[in-house]
Design an enzyme around this catalytic site. Structure first.
Site, PDB file in Angstrom:
ATOM      1  N   HIS A  72       0.828  -1.210   0.000  1.00  0.00           N
ATOM      2  CA  HIS A  72       0.000   0.000   0.000  1.00  0.00           C
ATOM      3  C   HIS A  72       0.856   1.251   0.000  1.00  0.00           C
ATOM      4  CE1 HIS A  72      -3.935  -1.915   0.986  1.00  0.00           C
ATOM      5  NE2 HIS A  72      -3.095  -2.904   1.200  1.00  0.00           N
ATOM      6  N   TYR A 200      -9.808   4.407   6.935  1.00  0.00           N
ATOM      7  CA  TYR A 200     -10.042   4.770   8.343  1.00  0.00           C
ATOM      8  C   TYR A 200     -11.193   5.757   8.354  1.00  0.00           C
ATOM      9  CZ  TYR A 200      -5.616   2.664   9.765  1.00  0.00           C
ATOM     10  OH  TYR A 200      -4.604   1.779  10.027  1.00  0.00           O
ATOM     11  N   PRO A 293      -4.991  -0.915  18.850  1.00  0.00           N
ATOM     12  CA  PRO A 293      -4.668  -1.397  17.504  1.00  0.00           C
ATOM     13  C   PRO A 293      -4.745  -0.348  16.393  1.00  0.00           C
ATOM     14  CG  PRO A 293      -6.835  -2.176  18.161  1.00  0.00           C
ATOM     15  CD  PRO A 293      -6.247  -1.497  19.356  1.00  0.00           C
ATOM     16  N   LYS A 297       0.550  -1.079  15.486  1.00  0.00           N
ATOM     17  CA  LYS A 297       1.982  -1.018  15.818  1.00  0.00           C
ATOM     18  C   LYS A 297       2.475  -2.236  16.610  1.00  0.00           C
ATOM     19  CE  LYS A 297       2.868   2.893  13.927  1.00  0.00           C
ATOM     20  NZ  LYS A 297       3.272   2.646  12.541  1.00  0.00           N
ATOM     21  N   TYR A 385       2.914   6.422  10.643  1.00  0.00           N
ATOM     22  CA  TYR A 385       2.139   5.254  10.199  1.00  0.00           C
ATOM     23  C   TYR A 385       3.060   4.248   9.514  1.00  0.00           C
ATOM     24  CZ  TYR A 385      -1.867   2.789   8.155  1.00  0.00           C
ATOM     25  OH  TYR A 385      -2.804   1.844   7.812  1.00  0.00           O
TER      26      TYR A 385
END
Ligand code: APR
Ligand code: PHB
Length: 392
Positions: A72, A200, A293, A297, A385
């Protein structure tokens, strides 16, 4: 039985450590209380940072992953009814990789066992001791028989509920905890991903949802729910209906549905325990810290901890130097607190708090707009991220 390093736990932390030690000529034994079938089917998150992928590549754990992962370059966000795209590749020239944690665990078990590393399943560590001596020991139960493993060092990779962390005396240990007033209901479904990228989603009225995936045919989705919600309250129809409401209507996005094959609720917690070393005991992964979550990580932190630990052990066996043992806690915790901050920030920015005021809700939305609406904001998000360096 004797090994240079006794490892408790065959999760990503224990198995990656075993691999790194074996490649550096250090003997170890892995003790895992559960069965192989159980650890290989435990559904967890599935996002790998570049640093984790690089280490898996260097250690020959990447063959199947490279065939099956989903790469991604960016991520979608939906907040306040608006869509935003964070193009990690454009912003920071890094990406993330989707590959389920249980697949990582399967590959790590296969490669370790093929290399002759003893991974004992249904071997429960009951007690550890001798931490202040040069001959620590682990008493464990295997096939109904109590046995003792003596070693030079113990790696407590036994997760949040393990026995290693409590072996550090209370007087020395300090725990930092934050519990969140919500959990995640996670599902696996035989449905193609709703979009090729993760979505998200912060819905002002209904709360958080995340649309992720495991393969071109399997979706993984999450819904914010009360912390100890019974998954039995969530029929398949209710789950799809709620996911559809939280996603909302957007051009080019059609919720993909299918048969739900797994569902479970996880409570959310931030937790750090320090020190991560006591005498000849080293903690790594969930044994020392838990992240909520959001941002996934957990597995990446487990991998970076054992990378640092393997370097310390390798240096010790090569040169006798112990300086990396002394700096182990500090080195790991710099990265851990970076990830703790990011996970807390993503979590608080994306979820609805039950007792939140109307002011807080509007402020949260303004924060999301500020972050997603500026290149500087998106860059900060993308850098964290995609993952901090393995060793900071
Ligand atoms: N003896 C032997 N094994 C034990 C014991 C014990 N007394 N107690 C726990 N274990 C095993 C557990 O059964 C588990 O398989 O230790 C292992 C710990 O593995 P994980 O929980 O996967 O923890 P870790 O390797 O640190 O990986 C962290 O896992 O929980 C997720 O989200 C988290 O992604 C993160 C990752
Ligand atoms: C997952 O794919 O399970 C996943 C991905 C991203 C997250 C959490 C979980 O933030």
């Amino acid at each position: 039985m004797h090994a240079q390093v006794g490892i408790i736990g065959a999760g990503p932390a224990g198995l990656m450590l075993a691999r790194l030690l074996q490649l550096n000529g250090i003997s170890c034994v892995v003790l895992e209380s559960r069965s192989q079938a159980y650890v290989e089917s435990r559904v967890r998150a599935g996002l790998l940072e570049q640093g984790s992928v690089d280490l898996m590549t260097q250690t020959g754990l990447d063959a199947r992953m490279r065939r099956e992962w989903m790469v991604h370059d960016g991520t979608e966000y939906i907040a306040g009814g608006q869509r935003a795209h964070v193009d990690m590749w454009d912003l920071i020239q890094r990406r993330i990789y989707i590959y389920g944690q249980q697949e990582v665990v399967k590959d790590m078990i296969a490669v370790n066992t093929a290399a002759g590393v003893p991974v004992l399943f249904e071997a429960e560590a009951r007690e550890i001791g001798g931490l202040d001596t040069d001959r620590p020991w682990i008493r464990y139960l295997h096939r109904g028989m109590e046995q003792t493993l003596t070693c030079d060092f113990i790696a407590g990779c036994d997760g949040f509920h393990g026995i290693a962390r409590p072996a550090i005396p209370d007087a020395i240990r300090r725990d930092y905890v934050r519990d969140y007033p919500f959990g995640w209901l996670g599902i696996l479904a035989d449905a193609p991903p709703t979009l090729p990228e993760l979505i998200y989603c912060q819905n002002e009225e209904r709360g958080f949802a995340l649309f992720t995936m495991r393969s071109p045919k399997v979706s993984r989705c999450y819904l914010q729910v009360p912390p100890y919600e019974d998954e039995a309250n969530w029929s398949d129809d209710r789950i799809w209906h709620e996911l559809s409401l939280r996603l909302g209507k957007h051009e080019g996005i059609a919720l993909s549905t299918g048969t739900i094959t797994q569902k479970s609720v996880t409570p959310m917690r931030s937790f750090v325990s320090e020190p991560m070393r006591h005498g000849r005991l080293f903690l790594a992964g969930d044994a020392a810290h838990i992240v909520p979550p959001t941002g996934a990580k957990g597995m990446n932190l487990a991998i970076s901890d054992v990378y640092v630990l393997s370097r310390a052990l390798t240096e010790f066996y090569k040169t006798g130097a112990t300086t990396r043992f002394d700096s182990y806690t500090g080195t790991c915790l710099r990265r851990v607190w970076g990830a703790q901050h990011f996970s807390w920030w993503m979590t608080s920015m994306m979820h609805n708090l039950p007792d939140e005021s109307a002011f807080d809700r509007k402020r949260q939305l303004a924060e999301l707009r500020a972050v997603l609406g500026s290149r500087a904001g998106r860059t900060f998000l993308a850098e964290n991220y995609a993952g901090l360096p393995l060793e900071m």
